[in-house]
Design a protein around this motif. Structure first.
Motif, PDB file in Angstrom:
ATOM      1  N   GLU A  64       0.932  -1.218  -0.255  1.00 48.04           N
ATOM      2  CA  GLU A  64      -0.047  -0.087   0.071  1.00 48.04           C
ATOM      3  C   GLU A  64       1.158   1.119  -0.060  1.00 48.04           C
ATOM      4  N   VAL A  65       0.454   2.028  -0.946  1.00 45.96           N
ATOM      5  CA  VAL A  65       1.210   3.559  -0.956  1.00 45.96           C
ATOM      6  C   VAL A  65       0.265   4.589  -0.280  1.00 45.96           C
ATOM      7  N   VAL A  66       0.707   5.210   0.607  1.00 45.71           N
ATOM      8  CA  VAL A  66      -0.105   6.102   1.465  1.00 45.71           C
ATOM      9  C   VAL A  66       0.319   7.742   0.541  1.00 45.71           C
ATOM     10  N   CYS A  67      -0.782   8.264   0.260  1.00 46.89           N
ATOM     11  CA  CYS A  67      -0.789   9.571  -0.486  1.00 46.89           C
ATOM     12  C   CYS A  67      -1.882  10.443  -0.243  1.00 46.89           C
ATOM     13  N   GLU A  68      -1.751  11.565  -0.610  1.00 50.16           N
ATOM     14  CA  GLU A  68      -3.167  12.489  -0.325  1.00 50.16           C
ATOM     15  C   GLU A  68      -4.119  11.954  -1.425  1.00 50.16           C
ATOM     16  N   SER A  69      -5.483  12.443  -0.655  1.00 45.71           N
ATOM     17  CA  SER A  69      -6.494  11.804  -1.739  1.00 45.71           C
ATOM     18  C   SER A  69      -6.568  12.414  -3.190  1.00 45.71           C
ATOM     19  N   ASP A  70      -6.000  13.620  -3.443  1.00 44.71           N
ATOM     20  CA  ASP A  70      -5.961  14.179  -4.766  1.00 44.71           C
ATOM     21  C   ASP A  70      -4.782  13.948  -5.609  1.00 44.71           C
ATOM     22  N   GLN A 112      -1.262  -0.544  -4.133  1.00 48.43           N
ATOM     23  CA  GLN A 112      -2.663   0.136  -3.944  1.00 48.43           C
ATOM     24  C   GLN A 112      -2.443   1.264  -3.098  1.00 48.43           C
ATOM     25  N   PHE A 113      -3.463   2.045  -3.253  1.00 53.19           N
ATOM     26  CA  PHE A 113      -3.072   3.386  -2.798  1.00 53.19           C
ATOM     27  C   PHE A 113      -4.169   3.557  -1.334  1.00 53.19           C
ATOM     28  N   ARG A 114      -3.427   3.858  -0.311  1.00 53.21           N
ATOM     29  CA  ARG A 114      -4.395   4.409   0.933  1.00 53.21           C
ATOM     30  C   ARG A 114      -4.232   5.949   0.885  1.00 53.21           C
ATOM     31  N   THR A 115      -5.526   6.595   0.462  1.00 51.05           N
ATOM     32  CA  THR A 115      -5.455   8.027   0.519  1.00 51.05           C
ATOM     33  C   THR A 115      -5.916   8.657   1.767  1.00 51.05           C
ATOM     34  N   VAL A 116      -5.285   9.847   2.103  1.00 46.41           N
ATOM     35  CA  VAL A 116      -5.483  10.552   3.215  1.00 46.41           C
ATOM     36  C   VAL A 116      -5.832  11.821   2.762  1.00 46.41           C
ATOM     37  N   ASP A 117      -6.872  12.403   3.232  1.00 43.53           N
ATOM     38  CA  ASP A 117      -7.285  13.719   2.831  1.00 43.53           C
ATOM     39  C   ASP A 117      -6.216  14.978   3.650  1.00 43.53           C
ATOM     40  N   ALA A 127      -4.683  21.369   0.844  1.00 40.83           N
ATOM     41  CA  ALA A 127      -4.258  21.896  -0.384  1.00 40.83           C
ATOM     42  C   ALA A 127      -3.431  20.743  -0.969  1.00 40.83           C
ATOM     43  N   GLY A 128      -3.683  19.566  -1.073  1.00 41.52           N
ATOM     44  CA  GLY A 128      -3.131  18.727  -1.453  1.00 41.52           C
ATOM     45  C   GLY A 128      -1.729  18.264  -0.405  1.00 41.52           C
ATOM     46  N   ARG A 129      -1.472  18.760   0.417  1.00 38.78           N
ATOM     47  CA  ARG A 129      -0.473  18.465   1.327  1.00 38.78           C
ATOM     48  C   ARG A 129      -0.922  17.286   2.273  1.00 38.78           C
ATOM     49  N   LEU A 130       0.322  16.443   2.457  1.00 36.76           N
ATOM     50  CA  LEU A 130      -0.138  15.427   3.647  1.00 36.76           C
ATOM     51  C   LEU A 130       0.441  16.265   4.924  1.00 36.76           C
ATOM     52  N   ASP A 131      -0.751  15.388   5.878  1.00 36.67           N
ATOM     53  CA  ASP A 131      -0.507  15.722   7.225  1.00 36.67           C
ATOM     54  C   ASP A 131       0.055  14.858   7.886  1.00 36.67           C
ATOM     55  N   VAL A 132       1.043  15.064   8.718  1.00 39.77           N
ATOM     56  CA  VAL A 132       1.810  14.064   9.506  1.00 39.77           C
ATOM     57  C   VAL A 132       0.919  13.295  10.355  1.00 39.77           C
ATOM     58  N   ASP A 133       0.190  14.113  11.220  1.00 42.24           N
ATOM     59  CA  ASP A 133      -0.748  13.109  12.195  1.00 42.24           C
ATOM     60  C   ASP A 133      -1.762  12.391  11.545  1.00 42.24           C
ATOM     61  N   ARG A 134      -2.522  13.010  10.393  1.00 39.18           N
ATOM     62  CA  ARG A 134      -3.388  12.034   9.702  1.00 39.18           C
ATOM     63  C   ARG A 134      -2.640  10.884   9.022  1.00 39.18           C
ATOM     64  N   VAL A 135      -1.413  10.917   8.452  1.00 34.57           N
ATOM     65  CA  VAL A 135      -0.815   9.859   7.924  1.00 34.57           C
ATOM     66  C   VAL A 135      -0.505   8.880   8.978  1.00 34.57           C
ATOM     67  N   ARG A 136      -0.128   9.444  10.211  1.00 35.93           N
ATOM     68  CA  ARG A 136      -0.107   8.340  11.388  1.00 35.93           C
ATOM     69  C   ARG A 136      -1.375   7.576  11.576  1.00 35.93           C
ATOM     70  N   ASP A 137      -2.406   8.266  11.508  1.00 36.58           N
ATOM     71  CA  ASP A 137      -3.528   7.839  12.069  1.00 36.58           C
ATOM     72  C   ASP A 137      -3.717   6.741  10.759  1.00 36.58           C
ATOM     73  N   ARG A 167      10.506  16.317   6.177  1.00 32.86           N
ATOM     74  CA  ARG A 167      11.230  15.598   7.434  1.00 32.86           C
ATOM     75  C   ARG A 167      10.485  15.192   8.059  1.00 32.86           C
ATOM     76  N   HIS A 168       9.468  15.474   9.026  1.00 35.78           N
ATOM     77  CA  HIS A 168       8.648  14.750   9.708  1.00 35.78           C
ATOM     78  C   HIS A 168       7.903  13.567   9.023  1.00 35.78           C
ATOM     79  N   LEU A 169       7.456  13.780   7.920  1.00 41.11           N
ATOM     80  CA  LEU A 169       6.990  12.534   6.962  1.00 41.11           C
ATOM     81  C   LEU A 169       8.061  11.470   7.004  1.00 41.11           C
ATOM     82  N   ARG A 170       9.323  12.002   6.727  1.00 39.86           N
ATOM     83  CA  ARG A 170      10.430  10.957   6.450  1.00 39.86           C
ATOM     84  C   ARG A 170      10.569  10.176   7.830  1.00 39.86           C
ATOM     85  N   ALA A 171      10.492  10.982   8.696  1.00 36.57           N
ATOM     86  CA  ALA A 171      10.625  10.018  10.181  1.00 36.57           C
ATOM     87  C   ALA A 171       9.590   9.162  10.258  1.00 36.57           C
ATOM     88  N   VAL A 172       8.435   9.333   9.909  1.00 32.66           N
ATOM     89  CA  VAL A 172       7.195   8.238   9.938  1.00 32.66           C
ATOM     90  C   VAL A 172       7.570   7.158   9.065  1.00 32.66           C
TER      91      VAL A 172
END
Ligand code: PLP
Length: 345
Positions: free
Chosen positions: A76-82, A100-105, A108-118, A153-158
């Motif tokens: 699974e690849v986690v990415c932004e919904s749009d 397959q994609f696991r999309t996260v809202d 403005a198309g930017r991933l949010d670290v906390d929502r990615v973690r969730d 950098r935060h996303l890379r840490a995750v």
């Protein structure tokens, strides 16, 4: 004269770029013998402080060779919904890379670290395993927004915590760099592997570049071969890319300035249609309010201003190398008229 703001992919090579292409030394790049392609790939790897780089014919091929290389099939690849990889690639993630994609809202198309973690699933059986986090910099459907190096950098840490790569779809990475998102070296460091396009704001006719560690780029080369993306005397294209990197990076600031100006003009005349503060790079999204977007596109088109409909009431305007200040002024005028004239509704 037509002013084409549908995308920054519509630029035509300048006379100087064409001259560089005509003069390019070439060889058969499938044999690894094209000196101009090699020079471009080395130059790019050095600029980002990475081992290796590879020219591909398109941004989609760059992304797919990387996802196929970085992720086990079925992961699974986690990415932004749009994200572009979800919205516009004809299912290539599933068909080509086998992910397959696991999309996260996001915002403005930017991933949010906390929502990615969730969104991350447990690592135990029988959960689908995580293959990568994938980020767009700048965001396309998000309106040219920039994550910036700190967020990345935060996303890379995750990603590191989960032992997976951080993949960068940097189709417009140089727009992010020029907008102050980070330096070339910082971006080079934060992504496990990434790509950027020569054929968007940089003004080359064809080409994208994959960047990463030697083993990753070597495997991506096998994928490029598999997809039929090996090109023979590609030095002609690489010469355009080298020219773009030498002469068309800093000038992206002009495109950003034009986009902001356009946004301010339209926002002043049609309150609520544009948020100028949201314009970080070279894209302006316009809410057409009561007017159907397609009607505004048609009305503007009749005046020689080409813009794209991105939704029933949403337009996208993209500034680039072939649009100057006068062009932007004219586009603003025509758009304001279309948005304020009942006839275009
Ligand atoms: C964010 C993003 N990724 C990838 C691509 C694909 O590039 P190409 O059209 O060269 O395949 C685009 C194209 O607009 C894009 O905006």
């Amino acid at each position: 004269m037509t002013i084409d703001l549908r995308s920054d992919t519509v630029t035509r090579p300048t006379a100087a770029m064409r001259a560089a292409m005509a003069d390019a030394e070439v060889g058969d790049d499938v044999y690894g013998e094209d000196p101009t392609v090699r020079a471009l790939e080395q130059e790019v790897a050095d600029r980002f402080g990475r081992d290796a780089a590879m020219l591909t014919p398109s941004g989609i091929m760059a992304t797919q060779t990387l996802l196929a290389t970085l992720c086990p099939r079925g992961a699974e690849v986690v990415c932004e919904s749009d994200a572009h990889v979800v919205a516009y690639e004809a299912g290539a993630g599933a068909v080509v890379a086998g992910v397959q994609f696991r999309t996260v809202d996001g915002d403005a198309g930017r991933l949010d670290v906390d929502r990615v973690r969730d969104a991350l699933r447990p690592t135990s059986f029988p959960y689908t395993s995580l293959g990568a986090l994938s980020v767009e910099e700048t965001t396309n459907r998000g309106g040219g927004a920039v994550h910036g190096i700190e967020v990345l950098r935060h996303l890379r840490a995750v990603a590191d915590e989960r032992g997976v790569p951080l993949h960068g779809d940097g189709a417009r990475l140089f727009n992010a760099i020029v907008a102050g998102g980070g330096t070339e070296h910082a971006y080079g460091e934060v992504f496990t592997a990434f790509s950027f396009c020569l054929s968007k704001g940089l003004g080359a006719p064809v080409g994208s570049i994959v960047v990463g560690d030697a083993e990753v780029v070597a495997e991506a080369r096998t994928w490029r071969r598999r997809l039929g993306g090996g090109m023979r005397q590609a030095g002609i294209l690489a010469a355009a890319g080298r020219h773009a990197l030498a002469y068309h990076v800093e000038r992206l600031a002009d495109d950003h300035d034009h986009a902001r100006h356009l946004a301010v003009r339209v926002a002043e005349a049609v309150p609520g249609s544009v948020d100028p503060a949201a314009v970080a790079t070279n894209m302006v999204y316009v809410d057409t309010g009561a007017h159907p977007a397609e009607a505004v596109v048609a009305a503007a088109g009749r005046e020689g201003i080409l813009v794209g409909a991105m939704g029933p009431h949403l337009l996208r305007l993209v500034t680039h190398l072939d649009v100057d200040r006068a062009g932007v002024e004219r586009a603003a005028e025509v758009l304001i008229a279309a948005l304020t004239t009942p006839r275009s509704a």
